[in-house]
Design a protein around this motif. Structure first.
Motif, PDB file in Angstrom:
ATOM      1  N   SER A  67       0.849  -1.195   0.000  1.00 61.19           N
ATOM      2  CA  SER A  67       0.000   0.000   0.000  1.00 61.19           C
ATOM      3  C   SER A  67       0.884   1.243   0.000  1.00 61.19           C
ATOM      4  CB  SER A  67      -0.897   0.013   1.241  1.00 61.19           C
ATOM      5  OG  SER A  67      -0.092   0.192   2.403  1.00 61.19           O
ATOM      6  N   PHE A  80      -2.485   2.208  -6.168  1.00 55.86           N
ATOM      7  CA  PHE A  80      -2.050   1.186  -5.221  1.00 55.86           C
ATOM      8  C   PHE A  80      -3.084   0.067  -5.145  1.00 55.86           C
ATOM      9  CE2 PHE A  80       0.145   5.043  -4.191  1.00 55.86           C
ATOM     10  CZ  PHE A  80       1.441   4.596  -3.963  1.00 55.86           C
ATOM     11  N   PRO A  81      -2.623  -1.151  -4.795  1.00 53.15           N
ATOM     12  CA  PRO A  81      -1.282  -1.505  -4.342  1.00 53.15           C
ATOM     13  C   PRO A  81      -0.266  -1.602  -5.477  1.00 53.15           C
ATOM     14  CG  PRO A  81      -2.614  -3.480  -4.489  1.00 53.15           C
ATOM     15  CD  PRO A  81      -3.550  -2.325  -4.784  1.00 53.15           C
TER      16      PRO A  81
END
Length: 481
Positions: free
Chosen positions: A135, A176-177
């Motif tokens: 993350s 993200f991730p």
């Protein structure tokens, strides 16, 4: 029956791997290469053990590339640069990181299964650690950590690999991730060194380098290969050799041989280049980094491949960096050989001007610096790695391809990725056995390449890099040992 004589036209990764495979079995092999040494072609740098660089290819191709990569590493054990690859999706990109997850799970399970079948298949690290997700908060935390010392490392945790990335990348440019996956690097110079050293030890393999094949004709159930030396001072007439089985491993010129033997085949040829840069700040142990993007657009994929001593190879999948506006050619009804524009053929034959090198390398640096701002200080590190690759059929996105046959004693090696070369050679072996070319009971595989030491391979690789006017850092071991 007598052992067949195999003729191989082309000494790139495909032809050289086939020569090593069949000569290792004790068969008589003659391989013809117009260059000064074997495996001196397109910019191989990545093992593709899962195909995660290419969002557009099928899961089936990904699993095939995984299997082929494992077999390639086992054959060429001193060629791998052991470091993972980061896959990141920029905010400007239409794709989503979550789109990669089903594929990653499929590949992880396939790798786990292969390791369970045979423990020697565990060449890409622990299958349970095949990939990891990060993350933005996790990367921001890693950015506060110290970069591990390169010299003191024999292994690294996945988190440690991410520290240079977290510190240097503008995380605001990403979705993200972010994925870290165990796709490793492949050294074209150590691979070249391996085949050149191994084949030199096999007296049943005759290597014709600096040699131009000028024609092939059928003769009864054999083939006559006509060839001449590239020695400019030579006034000798062309010579000829007769072989029982013909392997066409001519790379982007595969269609030339197809035309000679009257075996038409549809294919594409694409010219590509990668750029060698030196980044003073890049002495940490970096993973490879892929910033996804739409091929052929100004936002095309950006690829950062690390080597020792601050050298990095760059790809930018735009038409003014790695790709070329008119860099794709198609075969026609009249000829199986696609015709690239003359200026690209001249690049292949004569190389690049300093101005051309500088302009495109600087564009590659700028393309990377949009994600890694400090990379803007990188400089030209050497001449581009370049070449043309063939792609069988009409699908430019095809990445997993191996071999096709025309008759009982003619095969075309049509690999797109280096890791497919051994699979292609094995398929040819199977076809030869089925057609009764030799009795496998009388053959014993010598595995000459596995007997080479890493010191031998590195020494030869550095010599080849110097001979080809590249930094020796590209020949040294990157990642962890």
């Amino acid at each position: 029956m007598a052992s067949p004589h195999i003729g191989i036209i082309g000494g790139g990764i495909a032809g050289a791997t086939a020569a090593l495979h069949f000569a290792d079995l004790g068969l008589q092999v003659s391989i013809f290469e117009q260059g000064a040494s074997l495996v001196d072609g397109p910019p191989i740098c990545h093992l593709h053990a899962g195909g995660n660089l290419y969002r557009e290819i099928s899961q089936q191709q990904c699993v095939q590339l995984l299997k082929e990569s494992i077999e390639t590493v086992k054959l060429y054990k001193h060629t791998m640069n052991v470091r993972p690859t980061v896959i990141a999706v920029p905010t400007q990109d239409k794709g989503q990181p979550e789109d990669l997850l089903p594929r990653l799970q499929v590949i992880k399970q396939a790798y786990q299964s292969l390791v369970e079948q045979d423990a020697s298949n565990q060449v890409l690290g622990d299958p349970q650690r095949y990939f990891k997700l990060y993350s933005q908060q996790e990367l921001e935390a890693l950015a506060q950590c110290d970069v591990p010392e390169v010299d003191s490392l024999t292994d690294q945790s996945l988190d440690e690999w991410m520290i240079p990335f977290a510190k240097s990348v503008d995380l605001n440019t990403l979705k993200f991730p972010v994925v870290l996956v165990q796709e490793y690097g492949l050294s074209v110079f150590r691979l070249s060194a391996t085949v050149n050293l191994a084949l030199a030890q096999l007296p049943n393999c005759q290597i014709y380098t600096n040699t131009q094949v000028i024609g092939v004709q059928p003769k009864d159930k054999q083939w006559v290969i006509n060839y001449k030396s590239n020695n400019k001072h030579s006034t000798e007439l062309p010579e000829a050799i007769t072989v029982d089985y013909l392997i066409n491993a001519s790379g982007y010129q595969t269609g030339v041989v197809d035309d000679w033997v009257k075996a038409p085949r549809s294919r594409l040829v694409e010219f590509k280049a990668a750029y060698v840069t030196h980044w003073q700040e890049g002495n940490a142990l970096w993973p490879e980094v892929i910033f996804h993007g739409e091929r052929g657009t100004p936002q095309g994929m950006a690829q950062l491949t690390p080597y020792p001593d601050g050298y990095f190879q760059l790809h930018g999948m735009t038409e003014d960096i790695t790709l070329f506006e008119d860099g794709i050619a198609h075969s026609t009804d009249e000829s199986s050989q696609p015709k690239l524009p003359e200026y690209l053929v001249n690049k292949i034959i004569h190389g690049w001007s300093k101005e051309q090198q500088t302009i495109r390398t600087n564009k590659a640096i700028k393309h990377m610096a949009q994600f890694i701002p400090s990379f803007a200080s990188a400089t030209l590190g050497g001449k581009p790695l370049f070449g043309a690759q063939q792609i069988p059929g009409t699908d430019i996105t095809l990445r997993a391809a191996s071999v096709s046959f025309a008759g009982d004693n003619y095969a075309r090696m049509e690999i797109v990725k280096a890791s497919s070369a051994l699979e292609a050679a094995q398929q040819i072996e199977q076809q030869m056995r089925e057609c009764g070319f030799y009795d496998e009971l009388h053959l014993t595989k010598q595995n000459i390449s596995s007997q080479l030491t890493i010191e031998q391979v590195i020494e030869k690789a550095c010599t080849l890099a110097e001979q080809r006017s590249y930094p020796t850092a590209l020949a040294k071991v990157g990642g962890v040992k």
